[in-house]
Design an enzyme around this catalytic site. Structure first.
Site, short mmCIF file in Angstrom:
data_model
loop_
_atom_site.label_atom_id
_atom_site.label_comp_id
_atom_site.label_asym_id
_atom_site.label_seq_id
_atom_site.Cartn_x
_atom_site.Cartn_y
_atom_site.Cartn_z
N GLU A 1 -4.01 -9.16 -1.63
CA GLU A 1 -4.62 -9.03 -0.31
C GLU A 1 -6.09 -8.67 -0.42
OE1 GLU A 1 -2.57 -6.59 2.68
OE2 GLU A 1 -4.54 -6.04 3.46
N GLU B 1 0.81 -1.21 0.00
CA GLU B 1 0.00 0.00 0.00
C GLU B 1 0.85 1.28 0.00
OE1 GLU B 1 -2.81 -0.60 3.20
OE2 GLU B 1 -3.91 -2.10 2.03
#
Length: 498
Positions: free
Chosen positions: A319, A217
């Site tokens: 994810e 991220e």
């Protein structure tokens, strides 16, 4: 005499007709998970339904090659396993990794700590250690590494592992913090060395790492837990001029490097930069994505754009989980109802609220995986494999749901319907399978199909609605009829004997 001959003729015609019908019938096995209680149950008998769907498979139309399906090794999951009895620990690992279980083939783990760690930690604890002479994976030795080793022991087919950092140690960053900030330019080479040192350390423990995502991220996570920010250009430059060459120089040029590793809505600007030219593309083996942009939209246009930008590269969902949600304990029905909410339900900007309605957890998994497979994604990896009844442990108290929930104090294990949902894909669609084309007459029945290396074909259907359906499935002039229940996920295996 004539009557006897007539009877013999009728019987002969019946036998020949039956043989012909058998020759034209597909040999299938059907496994179903449903709101009514099936849990990867093999079905033998079917009732005709009023709603009829025709699905025609086209194995000559081939798309992506499957890399695998699986989940993540986190310190939280590993810690919980260590607090269960050995029989329950083994039951969980066998369920995930054994051939008779979900047979996971693609997995992830974290480098340094993440939100699903017990606390903040780094493999580089000594400030200013630019050559990483004090690099250590000691923090992983009690929980994480034993979980991975035991999983490998249960896995007959083996599985790939890729690793992701959430943040460098604070001393390498411009804000000297675990949360947010950027890598200081003077530590680019040190941070590249970090990846190589990690490979050395895990190899010494007998664990081969298949590859990496560059940063979990890179846009950050709202400055909540471990993070380190990169722009598309900053990540691409780091990979092209530091990480790629370092791994190559240290004999790790075969390790996979996946860029981006965040939500799909930002995908276009990232792949444009990552694959900006031949030199940058050289070290990127593919793109990693997460699913948190929406509870129902899998962003097919963005996925297709990413594929078309780099058609020979990996495109892996790395994810996804039921996030910002305390798990519901031993209530299968909850996982089929539209009651769950995610972070965006409360916190998304007004113009994005529509992407985050209440949803059914099973629907979210099944819709996203099928949608991804139908749009060039070749791997799909769940987040934590095991969490407790609170949805942790998690040092930030960022509670989430895992397919397997445990109560360590009572030594109890709950396999949620999400476990069986994942198994519908991981167990039956194996690495190196080819996704194939199909024609589907009903846009309310999601469908995908793949040809496995052994020649068998796996077809996965998802009926999220209240109407059961009869399915007429055909392949190469052969067909078969069966039914799928309301609110049900099915995997149909077409035998190589056909």
């Amino acid at each position: 005499m004539r009557r006897i001959n007539f009877i013999i003729l009728i019987m002969t015609v019946a036998i020949l007709t039956g043989c012909n019908e058998d020759q034209n019938k597909l040999n299938i096995e059907v496994y179903e998970t449903s709101a009514k209680g099936n849990k990867l149950t093999e079905l033998k008998k079917f009732e005709k339904k009023d709603s009829i769907v025709t699905i025609k498979l086209n194995p000559t139309e081939e798309f992506q090659t499957i890399t695998g399906f699986g989940g993540a090794f986190t310190e939280s999951s590993a810690y919980l396993l260590n607090n269960l009895s050995k029989p329950n620990r083994d039951t969980i690992l066998q369920a995930y990794f054994a051939k008779e279980g979900a047979n996971y083939s693609l997995t992830r783990t974290h480098m340094n700590s993440c939100d699903f760690s017990l606390n903040n930690y780094s493999y580089t604890p000594v400030e200013g250690d630019v050559n990483l002479e004090h690099f250590t994976i000691e923090e992983d030795m009690d929980d994480l590494i034993p979980m991975i080793k035991d999983a490998l022991a249960f896995s007959e087919d083996g599985f790939k592992i890729f690793a992701s950092p959430w943040s460098a140690a604070p001393w390498m960053k411009d804000n000297n913090s675990w949360v947010g900030g950027k890598l200081l330019p003077e530590y680019n080479d040190t941070w590249a060395l970090f990846f190589s040192k990690y490979l050395d350390a895990y190899k010494k423990e007998g664990i081969e790492i298949w590859g990496f995502t560059v940063e979990n991220e890179p846009h950050g996570n709202g400055n909540n837990w471990e993070s380190m920010h990169f722009s598309p250009k900053e990540m691409t430059d780091f990979v092209q001029f530091h990480l790629g060459p370092k791994l190559e120089a240290d004999g790790y040029g075969d390790k996979i490097i996946l860029g981006y590793d965040q939500n799909r809505a930002g995908l276009k600007e990232w792949v444009d930069e990552m694959f900006r030219d031949e030199e940058s593309s050289k070290y990127f083996h593919g793109t990693a994505i997460h699913w948190y942009e929406s509870t129902y939209d899998y962003f097919p246009e963005d996925l297709q754009y990413a594929h078309n930008k780099a058609p020979n590269k990996y495109l892996i969902e790395t994810e996804g989980c039921i996030d910002s949600q305390v798990p519901v304990w031993k209530d299968d029905a909850w996982y089929w109802k539209k009651e769950a909410t995610d972070w965006g339900y409360d916190w998304a900007p007004e113009d994005q609220k529509h992407l985050h309605p209440k949803y059914s957890p099973v629907n979210r998994y099944a819709r996203d995986i099928i949608g991804c497979l139908n749009n060039w994604v070749d791997g799909w990896v769940d987040w934590n494999m095991v969490l407790d009844r609170q949805g942790g442990p998690n040092w930030f108290e960022n509670w989430c749901v895992a397919p397997v929930i445990v109560d360590p104090e009572k030594d109890e294990v709950y396999f949620t319907p999400l476990y069986h949902t994942m198994a519908h894909f991981s167990k039956f669609i194996r690495p190196e399978a080819k996704v194939i084309g199909l024609e589907n007459s009903d846009d309310k029945l999601m469908a995908t199909a793949a040809v496995n290396p052994d020649g068998s074909i796996a077809v996965v259907l998802f009926n999220e609605f209240e109407t059961p359906k009869t399915v007429n499935l055909s392949l190469n002039e052969k067909n078969v009829e069966f039914s799928i229940d309301a609110q049900a996920l099915q995997t149909i295996i077409i035998s190589t004997k056909n």
